[in-house]
Write a protein that holds these residues in place. Structure first.
Motif, short mmCIF file in Angstrom:
data_model
loop_
_atom_site.label_atom_id
_atom_site.label_comp_id
_atom_site.label_asym_id
_atom_site.label_seq_id
_atom_site.Cartn_x
_atom_site.Cartn_y
_atom_site.Cartn_z
N ALA A 154 0.84 -1.20 0.00
CA ALA A 154 0.00 0.00 0.00
C ALA A 154 0.87 1.25 0.00
N ALA A 155 1.93 1.23 0.79
CA ALA A 155 2.79 2.41 0.92
C ALA A 155 3.48 2.75 -0.40
N MET A 156 3.83 1.71 -1.16
CA MET A 156 4.62 1.97 -2.37
C MET A 156 3.77 2.48 -3.54
N SER A 175 0.59 6.16 16.33
CA SER A 175 1.80 5.43 15.91
C SER A 175 1.56 4.74 14.58
N ILE A 176 2.65 4.40 13.93
CA ILE A 176 2.56 3.76 12.62
C ILE A 176 3.33 2.44 12.63
N ALA A 177 2.70 1.40 12.09
CA ALA A 177 3.38 0.11 11.95
C ALA A 177 3.42 -0.30 10.49
N MET A 178 4.59 -0.77 10.04
CA MET A 178 4.65 -1.34 8.69
C MET A 178 4.28 -2.81 8.80
N ASP A 179 3.18 -3.15 8.10
CA ASP A 179 2.58 -4.49 8.20
C ASP A 179 3.23 -5.46 7.21
N ASP A 180 3.18 -6.75 7.52
CA ASP A 180 3.64 -7.80 6.60
C ASP A 180 5.05 -7.54 6.11
N PHE A 181 5.91 -7.02 7.00
CA PHE A 181 7.22 -6.60 6.52
C PHE A 181 7.99 -7.76 5.88
N GLY A 182 8.51 -7.47 4.71
CA GLY A 182 9.33 -8.46 4.01
C GLY A 182 8.59 -9.20 2.91
N THR A 183 7.29 -8.98 2.77
CA THR A 183 6.56 -9.75 1.76
C THR A 183 6.18 -8.93 0.54
N ASN A 185 6.97 -5.49 -2.08
CA ASN A 185 8.18 -5.14 -2.81
C ASN A 185 9.08 -4.43 -1.82
N SER A 186 9.61 -5.22 -0.89
CA SER A 186 10.33 -4.64 0.23
C SER A 186 11.42 -3.71 -0.23
N SER A 187 11.45 -2.57 0.41
CA SER A 187 12.55 -1.69 0.12
C SER A 187 12.96 -1.07 1.43
N LEU A 188 14.25 -1.11 1.70
CA LEU A 188 14.73 -0.55 2.96
C LEU A 188 14.52 0.95 2.99
N SER A 189 14.31 1.54 1.83
CA SER A 189 14.09 3.00 1.82
C SER A 189 12.77 3.35 2.51
N TYR A 190 11.80 2.43 2.54
CA TYR A 190 10.56 2.73 3.28
C TYR A 190 10.89 2.90 4.76
N ILE A 191 11.71 1.97 5.23
CA ILE A 191 12.08 2.01 6.65
C ILE A 191 12.87 3.27 6.94
N GLN A 192 13.68 3.67 5.97
CA GLN A 192 14.49 4.87 6.18
C GLN A 192 13.63 6.14 6.11
N ASN A 193 12.68 6.17 5.19
CA ASN A 193 12.02 7.44 4.88
C ASN A 193 10.61 7.62 5.42
N LEU A 194 9.94 6.54 5.81
CA LEU A 194 8.58 6.72 6.34
C LEU A 194 8.65 6.90 7.86
N PRO A 195 7.71 7.66 8.42
CA PRO A 195 7.75 7.93 9.87
C PRO A 195 7.21 6.75 10.69
N LEU A 196 7.95 5.65 10.74
CA LEU A 196 7.45 4.44 11.37
C LEU A 196 7.83 4.34 12.85
N ASP A 197 6.98 3.62 13.60
CA ASP A 197 7.29 3.30 14.99
C ASP A 197 7.52 1.81 15.19
N HIS A 198 6.81 0.99 14.38
CA HIS A 198 6.89 -0.46 14.53
C HIS A 198 6.98 -1.14 13.16
N VAL A 199 7.51 -2.34 13.19
CA VAL A 199 7.52 -3.19 12.01
C VAL A 199 6.87 -4.50 12.40
N LYS A 200 5.95 -4.98 11.58
CA LYS A 200 5.34 -6.28 11.87
C LYS A 200 5.98 -7.33 10.97
#
Ligand code: C2E
Ligand code: CA
Ligand code: CA
Ligand code: CA
Length: 279
Positions: A154-156, A175-183, A185-200
């Motif tokens: 969804a984010a991409m 707070s914001i959680a990135m859901d289904d992490f790794g499944t 089109n994973s990109s580490l740039s999401y983790i770098q650039n989105l205002p996240l608090d958690h990763v699922k």
């Protein structure tokens, strides 16, 4: 689509296109039923507990949507959410689900969190944040208790909009959680650039994490990454004690899955909370 198929090695692309077409067809059928549905009554919510096992503490619940159609029976969210997204019903569905969730949460202790899933369409809608803020006010839920869950996929779809929308949620105190992490089109740039608090951490890694597996290595890497970036990591889809132990050994503290509980009815959350607060 045909041009695309011709351009590349046939088998794979054609298979993809066929699956895709099948999906669109059933989404179109579902859309017709969504049009006729009495969504406010046919939609309901379930809640699945999230545990901090380092402290043996119930953190809160994730909200999961259910649609009980008088004609189709129960339709899983993996089917009706995509159909609702492509037909525009998602906006209505999202606010119905959020309202039912926050209404149920009024009866919970004030330190418990509420997870809400949002779709790609919701994120490109400027009103989504306002809808949640208004509902929090209406039901007296502090905004810091709300965690918005968004998938990578969804984010991409529109990074700039996602970034903007998630920042608005953050500004409002959620707070914001990135859901289904790794499944996705994973990109580490999401983790770098989105205002996240958690990763699922997706359940596919959790469920293959016993023994010396690739799943365990991936889980370990994601957990380490979260630690380094000071993000919370929640392991999804824990079904057994062995899976819990395997993931716990890798340093993860928060967990969710059938091992703890299947998603429950709103009124069941109260006895669940009571039982586990007394522990
Ligand atoms: P999700 O957000 O990743 O939610 C977790 C899914 O895994 C849920 O499926 C849950 O019932 C299931 N699950 C939980 N523990 C276990 C376990 O131990 N083993 C296994 N095999 N499964 C487990 P569900 O409720 O069918 O929802 C599927 C997906 O539909 C959700 O995945 C989410 O992406 C979407 N969804 C559900 N409710 C909503 C909603 O209100 N809004 C939006 N936009 N999407 C929703
Ligand atoms: Ca989720
Ligand atoms: Ca998930
Ligand atoms: Ca999922």
């Amino acid at each position: 689509a045909l041009c695309y198929a011709k351009q590349f090695s046939r088998g794979k692309i054609v298979m993809f296109e066929q699956n895709h077409a099948e999906h669109i067809l059933s989404a179109a059928r579902l859309t017709k039923f969504l049009t006729d549905a009495d969504l406010a009554n046919e939609l309901s919510v379930r809640f699945q507990p999230i545990w901090n096992c380092a402290e043996m503490k119930l953190i809160g619940f994730e909200t999961l949507a259910r649609w009980e159609s008088p004609i189709l029976g129960s339709v899983p969210p993996n089917e009706f959410i995509p159909a609702a997204e492509s037909s525009g019903f998602i906006t209505t569905i999202t606010s119905i689900i959020f309202e039912k969730a926050l209404m149920a949460a009024t009866n919970w202790p004030k330190d418990l969190k509420i997870g809400l899933n949002i779709s790609a369409v919701d994120i490109s809608n400027d009103d989504t944040v306002k809808v949640v803020e208004k509902l929090c006010e209406k039901y007296g839920i502090e905004k810091r208790r709300v965690t918005i869950e968004i998938t990578e996929t969804a984010a991409m779809q529109d990074f700039e909009r996602s970034n903007h929308c998630l920042s608005e949620f953050k500004k409002a105190g959620m707070s914001i959680a990135m859901d289904d992490f790794g499944t996705g089109n994973s990109s580490l740039s999401y983790i770098q650039n989105l205002p996240l608090d958690h990763v699922k951490l997706d359940r596919s890694f959790v469920q293959s994490a016993e023994g010396e597996t690739k799943g365990r290595q991936i889980a370990s890497t994601v957990i380490e990454l979260c630690k380094a970036l000071e993000l919370g990591c929640i392991a999804e889809g824990i079904e057994s004690e062995a899976q819990l132990k395997a993931i716990q050994l890798l340093g993860c503290k928060a967990f969710q899955g059938y091992y703890f509980s299947v998603p429950m009815q709103p009124d069941q959350t109260l006895s669940y909370i009571e039982k586990h607060l007394k522990m």
